[in-house]
Write an enzyme that holds these catalytic residues in place. Structure first.
Site, PDB file in Angstrom:
ATOM      1  N   PRO A   2      41.630  15.756  -9.314  1.00  0.00           N
ATOM      2  CA  PRO A   2      42.702  16.281  -8.544  1.00  0.00           C
ATOM      3  C   PRO A   2      43.041  17.689  -8.990  1.00  0.00           C
ATOM      4  CG  PRO A   2      43.309  14.339  -9.835  1.00  0.00           C
ATOM      5  CD  PRO A   2      41.904  14.624 -10.088  1.00  0.00           C
ATOM      6  N   GLU A   3      43.034  18.588  -8.078  1.00  0.00           N
ATOM      7  CA  GLU A   3      43.622  19.902  -8.301  1.00  0.00           C
ATOM      8  C   GLU A   3      45.012  19.855  -7.663  1.00  0.00           C
ATOM      9  OE1 GLU A   3      41.049  23.176  -7.200  1.00  0.00           O
ATOM     10  OE2 GLU A   3      39.248  21.977  -7.484  1.00  0.00           O
TER      11      GLU A   3
END
Length: 263
Positions: A2-3
């Site tokens: 996840p960014e």
DNA sequence: AACACGACCTGGTAGC
DNA sequence: TGCTACCAGGTCGTGT
């Protein structure tokens, strides 16, 4: 992992369920120090926030639970009866027959309880939120001016901009027409303005994609809907100019770019 | 200051 | 089929 966009999607979902809920019991298998379990018992959740790639769960009178999802972590609320995936690293029994689950196949993610000063220190160590007004073209110009790093690595530095990661940094550079190896301090102002716009546009779109891509338990599938131009596309034609995308390695991580569009 | 690299972990997949 | 090698959306500590 996840960014920022995927973490934002996680937070938005949690925000529908968590505020006001009480943690009846916490089980932390390997994501945190064991002593934490007792300190979380019967704590009421006040709210959920995001700072960079950190999920911040505010607990009444007990500080803030900081969750970092690292590469493969995910955080979601399920009914008790839904069962736990084998890769669940922590879970929190809530009232109302629900459970907050921290699922992390690769087990790199971490959960810790921060005091107010510790939280402040964490936040101060991070750069501005790229989707806030604090991230202005002027800020980017000033920060870039002081860095001789290749611009791709500059963008990944959480102390300069909070939340960009390997995928969206590459995508933003492609949109801005900037070669990932170019030193940050050798970019003209006009190009930095273009980069600023590209970062905001890419993240805006990615947040929408991540929020819409919900498919079921513990999945973040923004890649399904985000129109990736370069990331993971080595050898495939650039959507803009049809030249084959190249892969290089910077600081041990893959960078994808188009040799035709990016200078 | 800047950069490379290993460590932290597990799982998927390409290649033999 | 089964093994190996390499790859992965992050970050930190250490060494040059």
């Amino acid at each position: 992992m996840p960014e920022l966009p995927e973490v934002e999607a996680v937070c938005r979902k949690l925000r529908r369920d968590l505020p006001g809920a009480r943690i009846r019991r916490a089980r932390l298998l390997r994501a945190a120090e064991p002593g934490l379990e007792k300190r979380l018992r019967n704590r009421r959740i006040e709210g959920v926030e995001r700072r960079g790639k950190n999920v911040l769960i505010r607990l009444e009178g007990a500080g803030t639970l900081r969750v970092h999802l690292k590469m493969t972590g995910n955080l979601y609320v399920r009914p008790d009866g839904a069962g736990l995936p084998p890769t669940a690293r922590a879970w929190f029994a809530l009232d109302g027959g629900r459970r907050l689950v921290f699922d992390d196949p690769r087990a790199l993610g971490r959960i810790e309880l921060l005091s107010e000063p510790e939280l402040e220190r964490l936040c101060a160590s991070l750069g501005p939120e790229p989707l806030s007004s604090a991230f202005s073209p002027e800020y980017l110009k000033e920060a870039a001016r002081r860095s001789r790093q290749p611009v791709k690595l500059f963008l990944l530095d959480q102390g300069k901009i909070a939340g960009l990661g390997n995928i969206y940094a590459a995508e933003a550079l492609h949109r801005a027409g900037i070669h990932p190896r170019r030193p940050a301090n050798r970019l003209a102002n006009q190009r930095l303005e273009r980069l600023h716009g590209a970062i905001v546009a890419v993240l805006d779109l990615a947040v929408q994609s991540a929020c819409n891509a919900y498919r079921g338990p513990g999945r973040y599938d923004s890649a399904e809907t985000f129109p990736v131009a370069v990331y993971g596309r080595e050898g495939l034609p650039c959507p803009a100019c049809r030249r084959p995308i190249r892969r290089i390695v910077q600081a041990g991580r893959s960078t994808y770019y188009c040799p035709g569009c990016q200078r």
